[in-house]
Scaffold this active site. Structure first.
Site, PDB file in Angstrom:
ATOM      1  N   SER A 103       0.823  -1.208   0.000  1.00 44.48           N
ATOM      2  CA  SER A 103       0.000   0.000   0.000  1.00 44.48           C
ATOM      3  C   SER A 103       0.858   1.259   0.000  1.00 44.48           C
ATOM      4  O   SER A 103       0.324   2.347  -0.209  1.00 44.48           O
ATOM      5  CB  SER A 103      -0.971   0.011   1.169  1.00 44.48           C
ATOM      6  N   HIS A 163      -3.651  -3.798  -5.539  1.00 38.11           N
ATOM      7  CA  HIS A 163      -3.858  -3.275  -4.191  1.00 38.11           C
ATOM      8  C   HIS A 163      -5.306  -3.433  -3.748  1.00 38.11           C
ATOM      9  O   HIS A 163      -6.186  -2.683  -4.172  1.00 38.11           O
ATOM     10  CB  HIS A 163      -3.431  -1.797  -4.139  1.00 38.11           C
ATOM     11  N   GLU A 203      -6.870  -1.318  -6.679  1.00 41.76           N
ATOM     12  CA  GLU A 203      -6.045  -0.407  -7.482  1.00 41.76           C
ATOM     13  C   GLU A 203      -5.024  -1.243  -8.265  1.00 41.76           C
ATOM     14  O   GLU A 203      -4.244  -1.985  -7.670  1.00 41.76           O
ATOM     15  CB  GLU A 203      -5.327   0.603  -6.580  1.00 41.76           C
ATOM     16  N   ASN A 227      -4.930   6.262  -0.712  1.00 46.01           N
ATOM     17  CA  ASN A 227      -4.116   6.668   0.434  1.00 46.01           C
ATOM     18  C   ASN A 227      -3.495   8.045   0.252  1.00 46.01           C
ATOM     19  O   ASN A 227      -2.994   8.628   1.201  1.00 46.01           O
ATOM     20  CB  ASN A 227      -3.033   5.628   0.727  1.00 46.01           C
TER      21      ASN A 227
END
Ligand code: NAI
Length: 514
Positions: free
Chosen positions: A123, A144, A156, A194
């Site tokens: 991540s 991800h 992702e 993120n």
């Protein structure tokens, strides 16, 4: 369609929270699955956890016993990497450490066939760096998943510099075939979610540090006015401050200290105290059984004003007019003007990123009370308002009565630029715009990632389009002027869209209010 067919074997390395979840997803999609973990007994434990999760699905009637047994029979514990010779796709979900991940992939290259795709669930690490040094770096990409992987739809698909299009397309189509909603991103710090989510935490922390409002009040306003499912402090407590702070710090450092990602000293103090959130029983909230409940600040009832004059168009808050008329508790009249609500003893306006105090000094009336943005003023059950320092207390009472007449709880907060929801949205949209500018992902995928990955009520770019990109730009410019902080600088993507009168999101809603 280049999805892997479900007779092809998937290998999952690391059987912790993510690896087990991903192995479950692949097995449910029909694949034979290898599950491996370096720690003795961990892969068997991971498999047992998957079976327990399937049993819960059986008891809820979502899977029958036969299906459960078939899915279980597809998952085999691997005693070493060397047994995975038949894998068509290896998904790594081990400890977040670049050297350890590189060593695992390098060992795998000597085991699997050259056509096997290598995927990392990292991540925060660079996918490019994980692939560097491999014999065939083009076959590695980021895959991800979000936690818990069997439930969260978003994946992702992250391209490193060397990732080949066929690798990315196969992962994308395979994620689709597994019932997921993939988005494409480039290997940049935080990828989409993120990164774009950082302001959700950062602005709340800054508001708290400035004494704008209490933890419970900020959370309540974000949920009940902003329409978010969780408040930022509740969410940080759930994620764990060690994890949340580490992500912020890694994105901040990866961007060479860009103030947009500056970590919070308050959060660092929580970690120093060992108050990591729910998992330690204490974070911003106290989770011990006898702890007093932290409630949002809610103003006590005030008198409903006798009349209201709407001066000009209220822009995103225009729905308030219909609500006031529908309630029929006061006469509502309209006059020409510049987006103010006048009631006896007070003037109200939607925040534009300046403080009420500076507006009252610079031309607005001294009885000015600003109110916050709501996702939907017809549904909001709470609103934040902030009085100018010059405003008499009678102006605040009058403003309370107006919003209370609509059935809203009112939280009076300090006169901070952009209040709570407006400032949070402006910064989320700006970060989304910057991610689009830097080719991290398309505007469509950015919005999809934020609604699917962190349950935002709207994608930040289409939300900004709906209330007007020009308005968001003004808010950011006013925030930057108020603080003199580069953190609030507006993205060129946003400026250009405003200049060209293009929407930020290609499928922007036609009901944009400017
Ligand atoms: P975890 O700590 O629950 O599990 C990691 C597992 O990997 C452990 O069982 C450990 O024994 C094993 N392991 C460590 N080194 C190994 C090696 N060299 N070979 C084989 N197994 C090894 O961690 P978690 O949360 O499952 O995270 C795994 C990866 O997924 C990390 O890269 C993390 O950044 C990423 N990730 C985590 C998310 C989360 O919410 N926990 C969300 C998305 C990605």
């Amino acid at each position: 369609m280049t999805a892997l067919s479900n007779h092809e074997t998937i290998a999952v390395i690391g059987s912790g929270a993510m690896g087990s979840g991903i192995a479950q997803v692949a097995a449910c999609a029909g694949h034979p699955v290898w599950l491996y973990d370096a720690k003795d007994g961990a892969a068997a434990q991971g498999r047992a956890n998957i079976l327990a999760s399937l049993d819960r699905l059986v008891s809820k009637g979502k899977v029958n016993e036969d299906e459960r047994n078939t899915i279980a029979s597809r998952i085999s514990v691997a005693s070493s990497l060397s047994v995975m010779t038949d894998a068509r796709l290896v998904i790594e979900a081990i400890v977040e450490n670049l050297e350890v991940k590189r060593a695992v992939f390098s060992e795998l290259e000597g085991i699997v066939s050259p056509s096997c795709i290598l995927a990392t669930n990292t991540s925060s690490l660079s996918v490019t760096a994980i692939a560097a040094g491999l014999e065939f770096p083009g076959r590695l990409a980021g895959f991800h998943f979000f936690n818990p992987a069997p439930i969260m739809k978003l994946v992702e698909i992250v391209s490193g510099l060397a990732s080949e299009p066929t690798t990315l397309d196969t992962l994308y189509d395979t994620a689709l075939a597994w019932g997921k909603e993939p988005v494409r991103a480039t290997s940049t710090p935080g990828f989409i979610v993120n990164r774009v989510a950082r302001p959700f935490y950062a602005e709340a922390l800054r508001l708290l540090e400035e004494g704008a409002a209490s933890v419970a009040t900020i959370d309540a306003v974000i949920k009940e006015s902003g329409g978010f499912r969780m408040g930022p402090f509740e969410l940080m407590d759930l994620i764990g401050h060690d994890v949340n702070f580490a992500v912020t710090r890694s994105v901040f450092e990866a961007y060479f200290g860009d103030p947009r990602f500056r970590p919070s000293l308050t959060q660092q103090e929580l970690i120093a105290a060992g108050w990591l959130g729910r998992k330690t029983g204490r974070g911003f909230y106290n989770y011990t059984a006898d702890a007093p409940q932290q409630s949002p600040d809610t103003a006590s009832p005030s008198q409903i004003p006798a009349f209201v004059v709407i001066e000009g168009n209220l822009g995103p808050a225009e729905a308030l007019v219909g609500e006031l008329e529908a309630k029929g508790l006061m006469t509502v009249t309209r006059e020409a003007g510049t987006g103010h609500i006048r009631i006896p003893g007070a003037t109200l306006a939607l925040s534009d990123g300046r403080t009420a105090t500076s507006r009252a000094t610079g031309g607005d009336r001294p009885d000015l009370i600003l109110f916050d943005l709501a996702l939907d003023y017809t549904k909001a059950s709470r609103i934040a308002i902030a009085p100018a320092d010059q405003a008499p207390s009678s102006a605040l009472s009058a403003a309370l009565g107006l919003f209370q007449s609509l059935g809203m709880a009112v939280s009076v907060i300090d006169d901070v630029p952009g209040l709570i929801v407006l400032r949070t949205l402006a910064m989320l949209a700006n970060e989304g715009a910057e991610a689009a500018l830097q080719q991290v992902a398309s505007p469509t995928d950015i919005d999809r990632a934020m609604t699917l990955g962190v349950n935002y009520p709207r994608g930040p770019l289409s939300w900004a389009d709906q209330i007007g990109a020009a308005r968001i730009l003004t808010v950011l410019e006013n925030l930057q002027m108020s603080y003199g902080d580069d953190r609030y600088r507006a993205s060129q993507f946003l400026r250009r869209s405003v200049n060209a009168q293009h929407s930020l999101h290609p499928q922007a809603s036609p009901d944009a209010i400017n």
